[in-house]
Write a protein that holds these residues in place. Structure first.
Motif, PDB file in Angstrom:
ATOM      1  N   THR A 178       0.813  -1.210   0.000  1.00 45.52           N
ATOM      2  CA  THR A 178       0.000   0.000   0.000  1.00 45.52           C
ATOM      3  C   THR A 178       0.847   1.261   0.000  1.00 45.52           C
ATOM      4  OG1 THR A 178      -1.744  -1.181   1.200  1.00 45.52           O
ATOM      5  CG2 THR A 178      -1.861   1.226   1.166  1.00 45.52           C
ATOM      6  N   LEU A 179       1.800   1.323   0.913  1.00 41.72           N
ATOM      7  CA  LEU A 179       2.655   2.506   1.009  1.00 41.72           C
ATOM      8  C   LEU A 179       3.832   2.479   0.043  1.00 41.72           C
ATOM      9  CD1 LEU A 179       2.766   2.937   4.905  1.00 41.72           C
ATOM     10  CD2 LEU A 179       1.182   3.939   3.256  1.00 41.72           C
ATOM     11  N   LYS A 180       4.043   1.347  -0.650  1.00 36.43           N
ATOM     12  CA  LYS A 180       5.088   1.210  -1.670  1.00 36.43           C
ATOM     13  C   LYS A 180       6.494   1.454  -1.089  1.00 36.43           C
ATOM     14  CE  LYS A 180       1.739   0.635  -4.603  1.00 36.43           C
ATOM     15  NZ  LYS A 180       1.394  -0.721  -5.097  1.00 36.43           N
ATOM     16  N   SER A 239       0.298   5.592  -0.843  1.00 34.35           N
ATOM     17  CA  SER A 239       1.669   6.021  -1.102  1.00 34.35           C
ATOM     18  C   SER A 239       1.700   7.519  -1.389  1.00 34.35           C
ATOM     19  CB  SER A 239       2.248   5.246  -2.292  1.00 34.35           C
ATOM     20  OG  SER A 239       1.502   5.504  -3.466  1.00 34.35           O
ATOM     21  N   ALA A 240       2.874   8.088  -1.293  1.00 37.26           N
ATOM     22  CA  ALA A 240       3.009   9.526  -1.526  1.00 37.26           C
ATOM     23  C   ALA A 240       2.640   9.892  -2.952  1.00 37.26           C
ATOM     24  CB  ALA A 240       4.437   9.966  -1.213  1.00 37.26           C
ATOM     25  N   ALA A 241       2.886   8.989  -3.915  1.00 40.09           N
ATOM     26  CA  ALA A 241       2.574   9.275  -5.314  1.00 40.09           C
ATOM     27  C   ALA A 241       1.075   9.298  -5.572  1.00 40.09           C
ATOM     28  CB  ALA A 241       3.251   8.259  -6.230  1.00 40.09           C
ATOM     29  N   ASN A 242       0.296   8.517  -4.798  1.00 38.55           N
ATOM     30  CA  ASN A 242      -1.147   8.431  -5.019  1.00 38.55           C
ATOM     31  C   ASN A 242      -1.946   9.341  -4.093  1.00 38.55           C
ATOM     32  OD1 ASN A 242      -0.805   6.436  -6.991  1.00 38.55           O
ATOM     33  ND2 ASN A 242      -0.823   4.803  -5.461  1.00 38.55           N
ATOM     34  N   ALA A 243      -1.279  10.081  -3.231  1.00 41.99           N
ATOM     35  CA  ALA A 243      -1.997  10.877  -2.228  1.00 41.99           C
ATOM     36  C   ALA A 243      -2.890  11.932  -2.860  1.00 41.99           C
ATOM     37  CB  ALA A 243      -1.000  11.528  -1.274  1.00 41.99           C
ATOM     38  N   SER A 244      -2.450  12.547  -3.946  1.00 42.06           N
ATOM     39  CA  SER A 244      -3.229  13.616  -4.562  1.00 42.06           C
ATOM     40  C   SER A 244      -4.330  13.109  -5.485  1.00 42.06           C
ATOM     41  CB  SER A 244      -2.299  14.541  -5.360  1.00 42.06           C
ATOM     42  OG  SER A 244      -1.612  13.818  -6.375  1.00 42.06           O
ATOM     43  N   PHE A 245      -4.432  11.767  -5.657  1.00 38.58           N
ATOM     44  CA  PHE A 245      -5.431  11.210  -6.573  1.00 38.58           C
ATOM     45  C   PHE A 245      -6.521  10.437  -5.838  1.00 38.58           C
ATOM     46  CE2 PHE A 245      -1.485  11.593  -8.950  1.00 38.58           C
ATOM     47  CZ  PHE A 245      -1.895  12.206 -10.113  1.00 38.58           C
TER      48      PHE A 245
END
Length: 334
Positions: A178-180, A239-245
């Motif tokens: 989940t957090l990658k 994950s930090a990459a998916n936080a804004s989506f």
């Protein structure tokens, strides 16, 4: 007003104020060997704790439940209970105790359950809550971890009112899938446990529309005395990459809470039913908004479900056990 805005109006729940407007945690840190205690003292946060509340032995438990429960731990238990008694008497209205321990080693399992037994004997009318980290067969480096956990389970059943389970395997899965995080460190695993504990104790530390305490949580969540083991979940996890989506609506958060990927115990909730459920939401959200957004179909949580629930009140029970409409209140049947 300033204390309320800063979130310090209930700081006395877990902290005690000393001279010079300084706050000291109401905590007793115990181990049967000095190595771990020295590591905490060397950490920047180590200076926050009262020096007398650091208690350690000399030889350790050697990953043996009996050593921590009957020999090394028994010699240190009186000193620990004296320190706990001092903290207890310094409280204005003590409600209970919270124990954080691991069931894989000898200290957390053997000595931890010994302390639970002593607390139950001396403070039988107080709520005892435990946050227990369970060993995993895939994430294990000690052969006797299953024995330590099994011997501790009996004490947790008898001497705790609420026990929150954390599975090492589930924590690793959350970090990697989940957090990658490619190589999870202990800091990442501890962050998951800490965030979950902070969410569980939110109602104790901050004011809200529903002021729940330790006893109210036990009354509403424990249908039978021995069934007090809870599966914890936390949202949002991404994950930090998916936080804004990802969305942050109440419905999105509740959907994530009931997802097996967000649970701190490696299990599939679709294979069983929930006895009780409690969702604690933090942030600027009103109860009216929560009630409006949580009226959705159980298929939103379990996409493979074929059940049709036209009644909104029935649609809100997320695979709960069937309850008797006529009979004693609080009696469930599975």
């Amino acid at each position: 007003a300033n204390a309320s805005e800063d979130g310090l109006d209930r700081i006395n729940v877990y902290w005690s104020e000393v001279s010079g407007a300084r706050f000291v945690p109401r905590a007793v840190i115990v181990d049967l060997e000095p190595g771990v205690i020295d590591t905490i003292k060397a950490h920047p946060i180590g200076a926050s704790f009262r020096p007398d509340n650091y208690i350690h032995g000399r030889n350790g438990a050697g990953n043996n439940w009996a050593t921590g429960h009957y020999t090394e731990g028994a010699e240190l238990s009186d000193r620990v209970m004296d320190t706990v008694r001092q903290e207890f008497e310094a409280c204005d209205s003590p409600q209970g105790f919270q124990l954080c321990h691991s069931l894989g080693g000898g200290t957390g399992s053997g000595f931890g359950t010994l302390l639970l037994n002593r607390l139950r004997e001396e403070y039988y009318d107080r709520i005892i809550m435990s946050f227990s980290v369970y060993p995993s067969p895939k994430v294990s480096d000690v052969v006797v971890e299953p024995y330590n956990a099994l011997l501790s389970m009996h004490q947790l059943i008898e001497n705790t009112d609420q026990s929150f389970a954390f599975d090492n395997e589930a924590l690793y899965k959350i970090c990697t899938q989940t957090l990658k995080i490619k190589t999870p460190q202990y800091s990442a695993l501890n962050a998951l446990v800490c965030n979950t504990m902070a969410g569980i104790t939110t109602s104790l530390r901050f004011p809200g529309q529903l002021n729940a305490d330790l006893r109210k949580l036990a009354v509403n969540m424990v249908p039978f005395p021995r069934l007090h083991f809870f599966i914890s979940s936390y949202a949002p996890l991404m994950s930090a990459a998916n936080a804004s989506f990802r969305g942050q609506r109440v419905q999105d958060l509740i959907t994530q809470l009931f997802d097996a990927k967000n649970m701190m115990t490696d299990c599939n909730p679709q294979n069983g039913k929930y006895l009780t459920v409690a969702c604690m939401l933090r942030g600027q959200v009103s109860m009216k908004e929560v009630d409006q957004q949580q009226h959705f179909h159980p298929r939103d949580i379990y996409p493979n479900s074929r059940a049709v629930q036209p009644d909104v009140r029935q649609a809100r029970v997320y695979s709960l056990v069937h309850w008797r409409r006529h009979g004693y209140p609080g009696v469930h049947r599975g």
